[in-house]
Design a protein around this motif. Sequence first.
Motif, PDB file in Angstrom:
ATOM      1  N   ILE A   1      11.720   0.881  -1.388  1.00 52.18           N
ATOM      2  CA  ILE A   1      10.284   0.627  -1.419  1.00 52.18           C
ATOM      3  C   ILE A   1       9.708   1.282  -2.662  1.00 52.18           C
ATOM      4  O   ILE A   1       9.972   2.453  -2.943  1.00 52.18           O
ATOM      5  CB  ILE A   1       9.582   1.150  -0.156  1.00 52.18           C
ATOM      6  CG1 ILE A   1      10.169   0.463   1.063  1.00 52.18           C
ATOM      7  CG2 ILE A   1       8.083   0.892  -0.243  1.00 52.18           C
ATOM      8  CD1 ILE A   1       9.491   0.807   2.355  1.00 52.18           C
ATOM      9  N   ILE A   2       8.952   0.506  -3.379  1.00 47.23           N
ATOM     10  CA  ILE A   2       8.479   0.924  -4.693  1.00 47.23           C
ATOM     11  C   ILE A   2       6.959   1.037  -4.672  1.00 47.23           C
ATOM     12  O   ILE A   2       6.262   0.143  -4.194  1.00 47.23           O
ATOM     13  CB  ILE A   2       8.900  -0.105  -5.763  1.00 47.23           C
ATOM     14  CG1 ILE A   2      10.420  -0.268  -5.778  1.00 47.23           C
ATOM     15  CG2 ILE A   2       8.393   0.306  -7.134  1.00 47.23           C
ATOM     16  CD1 ILE A   2      10.895  -1.429  -6.628  1.00 47.23           C
ATOM     17  N   ASN A   3       6.469   2.123  -5.238  1.00 50.70           N
ATOM     18  CA  ASN A   3       5.037   2.228  -5.461  1.00 50.70           C
ATOM     19  C   ASN A   3       4.672   1.212  -6.540  1.00 50.70           C
ATOM     20  O   ASN A   3       5.219   1.219  -7.641  1.00 50.70           O
ATOM     21  CB  ASN A   3       4.689   3.652  -5.905  1.00 50.70           C
ATOM     22  CG  ASN A   3       3.199   3.872  -6.035  1.00 50.70           C
ATOM     23  OD1 ASN A   3       2.436   2.935  -6.253  1.00 50.70           O
ATOM     24  ND2 ASN A   3       2.786   5.103  -5.908  1.00 50.70           N
ATOM     25  N   GLU A   4       3.749   0.347  -6.221  1.00 50.35           N
ATOM     26  CA  GLU A   4       3.456  -0.780  -7.106  1.00 50.35           C
ATOM     27  C   GLU A   4       2.880  -0.337  -8.446  1.00 50.35           C
ATOM     28  O   GLU A   4       2.856  -1.114  -9.387  1.00 50.35           O
ATOM     29  CB  GLU A   4       2.473  -1.742  -6.420  1.00 50.35           C
ATOM     30  CG  GLU A   4       1.072  -1.179  -6.195  1.00 50.35           C
ATOM     31  CD  GLU A   4       0.969  -0.276  -4.977  1.00 50.35           C
ATOM     32  OE1 GLU A   4       1.997  -0.030  -4.317  1.00 50.35           O
ATOM     33  OE2 GLU A   4      -0.140   0.195  -4.683  1.00 50.35           O
TER      34      GLU A   4
ATOM     35  N   LYS B   1       2.814  12.163  -7.544  1.00 42.93           N
ATOM     36  CA  LYS B   1       2.682  10.786  -7.088  1.00 42.93           C
ATOM     37  C   LYS B   1       4.065  10.261  -6.724  1.00 42.93           C
ATOM     38  O   LYS B   1       5.028  10.424  -7.476  1.00 42.93           O
ATOM     39  CB  LYS B   1       2.076   9.927  -8.183  1.00 42.93           C
ATOM     40  CG  LYS B   1       1.858   8.476  -7.784  1.00 42.93           C
ATOM     41  CD  LYS B   1       1.386   7.657  -8.964  1.00 42.93           C
ATOM     42  CE  LYS B   1      -0.104   7.600  -9.021  1.00 42.93           C
ATOM     43  NZ  LYS B   1      -0.580   6.579  -9.982  1.00 42.93           N
ATOM     44  N   ILE B   2       4.150   9.614  -5.566  1.00 46.36           N
ATOM     45  CA  ILE B   2       5.441   9.063  -5.180  1.00 46.36           C
ATOM     46  C   ILE B   2       5.745   7.821  -5.995  1.00 46.36           C
ATOM     47  O   ILE B   2       4.847   7.030  -6.307  1.00 46.36           O
ATOM     48  CB  ILE B   2       5.489   8.747  -3.676  1.00 46.36           C
ATOM     49  CG1 ILE B   2       6.903   8.388  -3.263  1.00 46.36           C
ATOM     50  CG2 ILE B   2       4.526   7.620  -3.307  1.00 46.36           C
ATOM     51  CD1 ILE B   2       7.198   8.563  -1.821  1.00 46.36           C
TER      52      ILE B   2
ATOM     53  N   PHE C   1       2.084   8.231   1.015  1.00 44.83           N
ATOM     54  CA  PHE C   1       2.471   9.604   0.687  1.00 44.83           C
ATOM     55  C   PHE C   1       1.466  10.082  -0.349  1.00 44.83           C
ATOM     56  O   PHE C   1       1.511   9.656  -1.484  1.00 44.83           O
ATOM     57  CB  PHE C   1       3.865   9.651   0.041  1.00 44.83           C
ATOM     58  CG  PHE C   1       4.957   9.056   0.859  1.00 44.83           C
ATOM     59  CD1 PHE C   1       5.126   7.687   0.929  1.00 44.83           C
ATOM     60  CD2 PHE C   1       5.831   9.868   1.556  1.00 44.83           C
ATOM     61  CE1 PHE C   1       6.149   7.147   1.682  1.00 44.83           C
ATOM     62  CE2 PHE C   1       6.858   9.329   2.295  1.00 44.83           C
ATOM     63  CZ  PHE C   1       7.014   7.961   2.363  1.00 44.83           C
TER      64      PHE C   1
ATOM     65  N   ASN D   1       0.821  -1.210   0.000  1.00 39.11           N
ATOM     66  CA  ASN D   1       0.000   0.000   0.000  1.00 39.11           C
ATOM     67  C   ASN D   1       0.851   1.255   0.000  1.00 39.11           C
ATOM     68  O   ASN D   1       0.424   2.308   0.437  1.00 39.11           O
ATOM     69  CB  ASN D   1      -0.901   0.002   1.242  1.00 39.11           C
ATOM     70  CG  ASN D   1      -1.884  -1.141   1.224  1.00 39.11           C
ATOM     71  OD1 ASN D   1      -2.919  -1.074   0.582  1.00 39.11           O
ATOM     72  ND2 ASN D   1      -1.541  -2.210   1.903  1.00 39.11           N
ATOM     73  N   TYR D   2       2.064   1.117  -0.526  1.00 42.65           N
ATOM     74  CA  TYR D   2       3.025   2.191  -0.362  1.00 42.65           C
ATOM     75  C   TYR D   2       2.549   3.496  -0.959  1.00 42.65           C
ATOM     76  O   TYR D   2       2.760   4.564  -0.428  1.00 42.65           O
ATOM     77  CB  TYR D   2       4.368   1.787  -0.957  1.00 42.65           C
ATOM     78  CG  TYR D   2       5.414   2.832  -0.744  1.00 42.65           C
ATOM     79  CD1 TYR D   2       6.080   3.402  -1.810  1.00 42.65           C
ATOM     80  CD2 TYR D   2       5.736   3.248   0.543  1.00 42.65           C
ATOM     81  CE1 TYR D   2       7.045   4.367  -1.596  1.00 42.65           C
ATOM     82  CE2 TYR D   2       6.689   4.207   0.755  1.00 42.65           C
ATOM     83  CZ  TYR D   2       7.350   4.759  -0.322  1.00 42.65           C
ATOM     84  OH  TYR D   2       8.298   5.705  -0.110  1.00 42.65           O
ATOM     85  N   GLY D   3       1.905   3.400  -2.125  1.00 42.87           N
ATOM     86  CA  GLY D   3       1.459   4.613  -2.780  1.00 42.87           C
ATOM     87  C   GLY D   3       0.489   5.405  -1.933  1.00 42.87           C
ATOM     88  O   GLY D   3       0.304   6.600  -2.150  1.00 42.87           O
TER      89      GLY D   3
ATOM     90  N   TYR E   1       9.460  11.476  -7.120  1.00 42.84           N
ATOM     91  CA  TYR E   1       8.064  11.773  -7.375  1.00 42.84           C
ATOM     92  C   TYR E   1       7.874  12.099  -8.856  1.00 42.84           C
ATOM     93  O   TYR E   1       8.787  12.630  -9.499  1.00 42.84           O
ATOM     94  CB  TYR E   1       7.606  13.008  -6.589  1.00 42.84           C
ATOM     95  CG  TYR E   1       7.398  12.814  -5.114  1.00 42.84           C
ATOM     96  CD1 TYR E   1       8.459  12.899  -4.223  1.00 42.84           C
ATOM     97  CD2 TYR E   1       6.125  12.565  -4.600  1.00 42.84           C
ATOM     98  CE1 TYR E   1       8.266  12.742  -2.861  1.00 42.84           C
ATOM     99  CE2 TYR E   1       5.920  12.413  -3.243  1.00 42.84           C
ATOM    100  CZ  TYR E   1       6.995  12.503  -2.381  1.00 42.84           C
ATOM    101  OH  TYR E   1       6.805  12.355  -1.031  1.00 42.84           O
TER     102      TYR E   1
END
Lengths: 125, 116
Positions: B55-58, B44-45, A113, A108-110, B35
């Motif tokens: 850590i990666i935004n999927e 968006k990160i 932030f 749920n990283y997105g 970002y």
Amino acid sequence: AQTVTQSQPEMSVQEAETVTLSCTYDTSESDYYLFWYKQPPSRQMILVIRQEAYKQQNATENRFSVNFQKAAKSFSLKISDSQLGDAAMYFCAYRSATTPSGAHYRDNYGQNFVFGPGTRLSVLP
Amino acid sequence: DTAVSQTPKYLVTQMGNDKSIKCEQNLGHDTMYWYKQDSKKFLKIMFSYNNKELIINETVPNRFSPKSPDKAHLNLHINSLELGDSAVYFCASSQGWTSGRRNEQFFGPGTRLTVL
């Protein structure tokens, strides 16, 4: 999932007057941070003010202050004595205070932030 | 004495190319971020990275990859560029993941990427 809403795409204020930018957010977390960032035409992202969710006292930085209503999930920014240099895009941002560990955080990283869509503030001379 | 710097500030390239954006911070921070800000100004990160963990935004395509030669640098590599990659990319850094109660992120000036 955390969301941040800024319902005013554009606002204008007369120089020396006061303006309030609204921000609401949605979260199921109890510990988090809220920020207001300013992005002038130069594109630089500048931190204006921050608020820790555990603090009841509203943050203040010179002419900038917030009205933090945790129960209502509202975090508005008040700019007093507006100046021409205040003209910019203003972004409200949410950051989870969860310590990064485990699959849940990564999955749920997105959502940890999240920035609002921004409010463009014009200052009229 | 710039805190967070990015190069280049502008990048124009053709579809299918591979490009990199560099980021450096001199604040002694442990954590760095990338970002993406699209044409509608949505931020968006994409990634967070410290010297131990990425850590990666999927939602980020695997054509994007961060590379950190050391704690002060986090470069962004993009393979097989697509039209939709056109955006402004911001690098940022902070003292830690949730160190203390400050959590302030310092942003770089941004890199405007245009894919033709």
